[in-house]
Design an enzyme around this catalytic site. Structure first.
Site, mmCIF file in Angstrom:
data_model
loop_
_atom_site.group_PDB
_atom_site.id
_atom_site.type_symbol
_atom_site.label_atom_id
_atom_site.label_comp_id
_atom_site.label_asym_id
_atom_site.label_seq_id
_atom_site.Cartn_x
_atom_site.Cartn_y
_atom_site.Cartn_z
ATOM 1 N N SER A 287 -9.980 -0.480 7.176
ATOM 2 C CA SER A 287 -9.417 -0.267 5.835
ATOM 3 C C SER A 287 -8.674 -1.455 5.247
ATOM 4 O O SER A 287 -8.257 -1.405 4.099
ATOM 5 C CB SER A 287 -8.491 0.957 5.835
ATOM 6 O OG SER A 287 -9.243 2.131 5.968
ATOM 7 N N LYS B 39 0.849 -1.194 0.000
ATOM 8 C CA LYS B 39 0.000 0.000 0.000
ATOM 9 C C LYS B 39 0.882 1.240 0.000
ATOM 10 O O LYS B 39 1.906 1.288 0.694
ATOM 11 C CB LYS B 39 -0.911 -0.017 1.232
ATOM 12 C CG LYS B 39 -1.942 1.113 1.285
ATOM 13 C CD LYS B 39 -2.852 0.946 2.501
ATOM 14 C CE LYS B 39 -3.895 2.043 2.587
ATOM 15 N NZ LYS B 39 -4.802 1.875 3.751
ATOM 16 N N SER C 38 -9.716 1.961 2.939
ATOM 17 C CA SER C 38 -8.836 2.702 2.045
ATOM 18 C C SER C 38 -7.834 1.818 1.308
ATOM 19 O O SER C 38 -7.187 2.263 0.349
ATOM 20 C CB SER C 38 -8.070 3.769 2.841
ATOM 21 O OG SER C 38 -7.224 3.176 3.809
#
Length: 491
Positions: free
Chosen positions: A178, A79, A154
């Protein structure tokens, strides 16, 4: 089967037997990225040259008889809010669009010690603020099951990459769901570890008392393996706890006989999609058939969790994002006549709408005259929620809930209504408030062919109970046979 279709533990077995090389595995994924990521858009940065170079180095080391980790040469996606030295770390924000990380996050150092191969950095909601990956400053990520729908957020890029098989596993971060919510919407396994189990050093902070790095994987075994690789004490992180090292793969036991599982009635009531509700009740029935004791219980304070979360998270975000001022690093506006203009214009132009919204709310609840009414009260309710969890875990080994109240929703469906978007995390935020571990595990498809998942929650540092129950469910069902269709794509 193509190499990208295997789990990591299957790829490791092939490497150990000499059936494949790391370069072959890496090229399989890089070719798959070229084929599928034009539709999914999970990657912000693809590190093709670096990945091939590293894979060849590992293959050469194995060939020459050098001692290497069994996970050496296994590809992974990261990420884009975790620092990899010499690589862009953007947090999907214009503010950090050209920021090159000068150091490695601790989780990256841990992966480096196993000579893993980085495929690239993955898209996300800007500064991890969002539940759909529609708030990236660069582009939206699409759900591989239906390209007209969101992958969640997210960590939407991290979840979509595993689902689309353009990464064998990935790292995400979880502040209020997330990792678990996008894992649910994309039909993969997502684990949010206990707060303090995995170092946050080198993770760009959103809300420091809530953020936690964790794995997104194809199956539960890979999740246990990746947690083994990234967990552990870190002197650079003051919130990292110095605990005895565990091997989570030892908890992968196909047996739940005698385990007590609580089913909070509030999470299968109003607001939860009927097909999701039915699937959760089917999971509860399956656990009973496998020998677990499942009882309905109550977690009525959970209704306050979303409000508490958005007060605390936004307050901490307001503080953490104060460093992005156009002076020290990051984006600087070219429109200014004085110092005040630099601050104002750089932040106005560099941050997206959702980030600015949360900074404003966070600054408000921390301001004089409102601190006691909002922030202080939220912290008190946080303690009430923690105590309620403790009472439940005096009686139950695990709690079973939906991960998300709905399956993947359409692009744009909730982006104009922040409150509705925030409620997408209603099942996951209480876990972060309590600092507890939680895992999302796929359990079927709805009538539109979209993934449904359930969530297992345990007391702090009892990830073993989650792995055991999740692994048992996985071994007695066939969810991995379901594959994304890549349908749609008209957005």
């Amino acid at each position: 089967m193509e190499l990208y279709e295997y789990t990591v533990h299957e790829l490791v077995e092939k490497l150990e037997k000499g059936e494949v090389t790391s370069e072959e595995i890496t090229r399989s994924y890089l070719d798959r990225i070229k084929e599928k990521d034009i539709y999914v858009k999970a990657y912000i940065t693809v590190l093709e040259d670096e990945a091939i170079k590293k894979a060849r180095e590992v293959d050469e080391a194995r060939k020459s008889g050098k001692s290497v980790s069994k996970y050496a040469g296994i590809p992974i996606g990261i990420k884009d809010n975790m620092c990899i030295e010499g690589t862009k770390t953007t947090c999907s924000s214009k503010m950090l669009e050209n920021f090159i990380a000068p150091y490695n996050a601790t989780v990256i150092e841990k992966l480096n010690s196993h000579d893993m191969v980085y495929l690239g950095k993955l898209n996300m909601d800007e500064f991890a603020m969002g539940s759909s990956t529609e708030h990236s400053a660069f582009f939206k990520t699409h759900n591989p099951w239906d390209l007209d729908r969101v992958p969640g957020g997210s960590s939407g890029g991290s979840a979509a990459a595993v689902a689309a098989e353009i990464a064998p596993w990935t790292l995400g971060s979880d502040t209020g769901g997330s990792i678990r919510q996008p894992a649910s919407l994309c039909g993969v396994v997502g684990l949010k570890p206990t707060y303090g189990l995995v170092s946050r050093y080198g993770l760009v902070a959103f809300a420091s008392s809530l953020d936690q790095i964790g794995p997104l994987t194809k199956d539960v075994t890979d999740s246990a393996i990746l947690l083994n690789l990234i967990a552990g004490h870190d002197e650079k992180d003051s919130t990292s706890l110095n605990l005895e090292t565990k091997d989570y793969t030892k908890a992968l036991i196909n047996d739940v006989k005698g385990m007590k599982i609580g089913l909070p009635k509030e999470y299968i009531g109003e607001g939860v999609n009927e097909e999701v509700k039915k699937s959760i009740l089917d999971v509860a029935k399956k656990y009973e058939e496998m020998g677990a004791i499942v009882e309905e219980c109550s977690f009525d304070v959970g209704k306050y969790a979303t409000s508490v979360y958005y007060i605390i998270a936004d307050a901490e975000a307001s503080s953490n994002l104060g460093r992005f001022d156009g002076i020290r690093y990051g984006y600087r506006s070219e429109k200014f006549d004085n110092l005040k203009d630099i601050y104002k214009n750089s932040r106005s132009e560099g941050f997206g709408e959702e980030v600015k919204r949360r900074i404003m709310v966070g600054t408000y609840v921390l301001s004089s005259g409102y601190y006691d009414a909002y922030y202080k009260k939220a912290q008190r309710v946080r303690t009430v929620i923690k105590n309620a969890y403790n009472e439940l875990f005096n009686k139950y080994d695990l709690l079973l809930t939906p991960t998300s109240p709905t399956t993947a929703f359409k692009m744009g469906e909730k982006s104009d209504n922040p409150l509705e978007m925030y409620l997408a995390d209603i099942c996951t935020v209480p876990v972060n408030i309590g600092g507890l571990p939680g895992m999302s595990i796929p359990c079927g498809l709805d009538s539109k062919g979209l993934p449904i998942s359930f969530q297992l929650i345990s007391k702090a540092f009892n990830e073993e109970a989650i792995f055991r129950a999740a692994y048992t469910y996985e071994q007695n069902t066939n969810f991995r046979e379901n594959k994304p269709s890549f349908k749609g794509g008209n957005d």
